[in-house]
Structure formats: C-alpha cells, structure tokens
Design a protein around this motif. Sequence first.
Motif, PDB file in Angstrom:
ATOM      1  N   SER A  90      29.779  13.901  -9.168  1.00 53.45           N
ATOM      2  CA  SER A  90      29.083  14.906  -9.616  1.00 53.45           C
ATOM      3  C   SER A  90      30.195  16.048  -9.433  1.00 53.45           C
ATOM      4  O   SER A  90      30.659  16.379  -8.476  1.00 53.45           O
ATOM      5  CB  SER A  90      27.732  15.307  -8.727  1.00 53.45           C
ATOM      6  OG  SER A  90      27.313  16.631  -8.949  1.00 53.45           O
ATOM      7  N   ASN A 137      29.550  19.156  -9.532  1.00 57.98           N
ATOM      8  CA  ASN A 137      28.721  20.248  -8.657  1.00 57.98           C
ATOM      9  C   ASN A 137      29.205  20.261  -7.299  1.00 57.98           C
ATOM     10  O   ASN A 137      29.596  21.382  -6.577  1.00 57.98           O
ATOM     11  CB  ASN A 137      27.211  19.962  -8.667  1.00 57.98           C
ATOM     12  CG  ASN A 137      26.309  21.128  -7.791  1.00 57.98           C
ATOM     13  OD1 ASN A 137      26.710  22.305  -8.103  1.00 57.98           O
ATOM     14  ND2 ASN A 137      25.354  20.785  -7.069  1.00 57.98           N
ATOM     15  N   ASP A 138      29.088  19.160  -6.430  1.00 59.56           N
ATOM     16  CA  ASP A 138      29.611  19.066  -5.208  1.00 59.56           C
ATOM     17  C   ASP A 138      30.620  17.774  -4.865  1.00 59.56           C
ATOM     18  O   ASP A 138      30.966  17.834  -3.661  1.00 59.56           O
ATOM     19  CB  ASP A 138      28.448  19.064  -4.182  1.00 59.56           C
ATOM     20  CG  ASP A 138      27.584  17.772  -4.393  1.00 59.56           C
ATOM     21  OD1 ASP A 138      26.492  17.624  -3.842  1.00 59.56           O
ATOM     22  OD2 ASP A 138      28.123  16.960  -5.446  1.00 59.56           O
ATOM     23  N   HIS A 166      28.026  15.227 -14.652  1.00 65.64           N
ATOM     24  CA  HIS A 166      28.093  13.854 -14.022  1.00 65.64           C
ATOM     25  C   HIS A 166      28.885  12.828 -14.854  1.00 65.64           C
ATOM     26  O   HIS A 166      28.387  12.813 -16.028  1.00 65.64           O
ATOM     27  CB  HIS A 166      26.791  13.481 -13.711  1.00 65.64           C
ATOM     28  CG  HIS A 166      25.745  14.202 -12.757  1.00 65.64           C
ATOM     29  ND1 HIS A 166      25.675  14.245 -11.531  1.00 65.64           N
ATOM     30  CD2 HIS A 166      25.226  15.509 -13.377  1.00 65.64           C
ATOM     31  CE1 HIS A 166      24.945  15.233 -11.109  1.00 65.64           C
ATOM     32  NE2 HIS A 166      24.691  16.082 -12.096  1.00 65.64           N
ATOM     33  N   LEU A 168      23.190  20.056 -14.462  1.00 68.81           N
ATOM     34  CA  LEU A 168      22.918  19.816 -13.061  1.00 68.81           C
ATOM     35  C   LEU A 168      21.755  18.573 -12.903  1.00 68.81           C
ATOM     36  O   LEU A 168      20.761  18.839 -13.551  1.00 68.81           O
ATOM     37  CB  LEU A 168      22.643  20.869 -12.384  1.00 68.81           C
ATOM     38  CG  LEU A 168      23.659  22.094 -12.089  1.00 68.81           C
ATOM     39  CD1 LEU A 168      23.112  23.283 -11.377  1.00 68.81           C
ATOM     40  CD2 LEU A 168      24.965  21.242 -11.275  1.00 68.81           C
ATOM     41  N   SER A 169      21.938  17.853 -11.858  1.00 68.33           N
ATOM     42  CA  SER A 169      21.156  16.718 -11.792  1.00 68.33           C
ATOM     43  C   SER A 169      21.085  16.599 -10.097  1.00 68.33           C
ATOM     44  O   SER A 169      22.107  16.630  -9.584  1.00 68.33           O
ATOM     45  CB  SER A 169      21.065  15.504 -12.493  1.00 68.33           C
ATOM     46  OG  SER A 169      20.308  14.451 -11.922  1.00 68.33           O
ATOM     47  N   ARG A 170      19.870  16.408  -9.648  1.00 65.81           N
ATOM     48  CA  ARG A 170      19.850  16.010  -8.254  1.00 65.81           C
ATOM     49  C   ARG A 170      20.506  14.818  -7.981  1.00 65.81           C
ATOM     50  O   ARG A 170      21.114  14.439  -6.932  1.00 65.81           O
ATOM     51  CB  ARG A 170      18.416  15.953  -7.726  1.00 65.81           C
ATOM     52  CG  ARG A 170      17.372  17.312  -7.702  1.00 65.81           C
ATOM     53  CD  ARG A 170      16.093  17.176  -7.275  1.00 65.81           C
ATOM     54  NE  ARG A 170      15.336  18.321  -7.266  1.00 65.81           N
ATOM     55  CZ  ARG A 170      14.262  18.679  -6.637  1.00 65.81           C
ATOM     56  NH1 ARG A 170      13.631  17.398  -6.550  1.00 65.81           N
ATOM     57  NH2 ARG A 170      13.722  19.796  -6.612  1.00 65.81           N
ATOM     58  N   ASP A 171      20.568  13.735  -8.983  1.00 65.77           N
ATOM     59  CA  ASP A 171      21.100  12.393  -8.628  1.00 65.77           C
ATOM     60  C   ASP A 171      22.450  12.365  -8.876  1.00 65.77           C
ATOM     61  O   ASP A 171      22.971  13.232 -10.060  1.00 65.77           O
ATOM     62  CB  ASP A 171      20.490  11.301  -9.623  1.00 65.77           C
ATOM     63  CG  ASP A 171      18.949  11.268  -9.604  1.00 65.77           C
ATOM     64  OD1 ASP A 171      18.267  11.106 -10.373  1.00 65.77           O
ATOM     65  OD2 ASP A 171      18.541  11.438  -8.168  1.00 65.77           O
ATOM     66  N   SER A 224      29.957  14.784  -5.046  1.00 62.82           N
ATOM     67  CA  SER A 224      29.353  13.580  -4.658  1.00 62.82           C
ATOM     68  C   SER A 224      29.842  12.421  -5.356  1.00 62.82           C
ATOM     69  O   SER A 224      29.889  12.759  -6.601  1.00 62.82           O
ATOM     70  CB  SER A 224      27.816  13.867  -4.763  1.00 62.82           C
ATOM     71  OG  SER A 224      27.345  14.989  -3.716  1.00 62.82           O
TER      72      SER A 224
END
Length: 125
Positions: free
Chosen positions: A52, A54-55, A33, A102-105, A57
């Motif tokens: 992010s 990851n995706d 991130h 990785l983080s959900r935020d 976002s």
Amino acid sequence: EVQLVESGGGLVQAGGSLRLSCAYSGFTFAPYHIVWFRQAPQKEREGVSCISSNDGSTYYADSVKGRFTISSDNAKNTVYLQMNSLKPEDTAVYYCAVIIGLSRDVCPAGPYNSWGQGTQVTVSS
C-alpha cells in the motif's frame, strides 16, 4: 492511461534469486495498492504479495513469506518483488495489478484498474 509493465523474469536454479519490477504510469500522485499475482499452468492464480502506498504496509502469502520482499520506489514509479531462495514450485507467470485509491486492506480484492502483461519465472531443480 494507467499502465503497468513487468520485467525481470527469467530462468534461475533452485536457491537462486530474481528481482521483478512493476513500472507504473498514469496515477503518479494517487494512492494505490499494487498486488503481485502468479499463475502456473493448470493452477489457480495466487496472490503473492501486496503493498500500500498510503503507509507502506505489505502482505505476503504463506508460500513466499520469509523469501520474497515487496518494495516501492516512488521516485522511479516502480514496485519491486525481490525473490530469494527460489523453489521449482515458484515457477509461474508473475503479474502485477493496481487498485488506485485508498483501502483499509493492504490487499483489496478488487476491482483492479489495470494489469501488466506478465513476466515468466522458471526455477529449475
């Protein structure tokens, strides 16, 4: 070694545009991130935008929403902050910082693995 190097700052008139770059190294294949912060003299540091890996976002502070765009070019190991319709209140030193993993935020609160040295953005009225 994790390193971040910002570039692209400068002096621009109100209403103008700049594109900041945050070139990263040391974590090429890891999820991350990246956060853009800014700090103006005698003001608190403000989180401006995040992305992010990851995706893809993204997050924008209300103060820049609709004017700034964050993006990434993984082939160039660089995250960009396109800043349009700049205002004098955007004047600040802009920093990028990274959280590896990785983080959900989209914008984790920290801790940050590394910070860049900052790049000055000055918007004249």
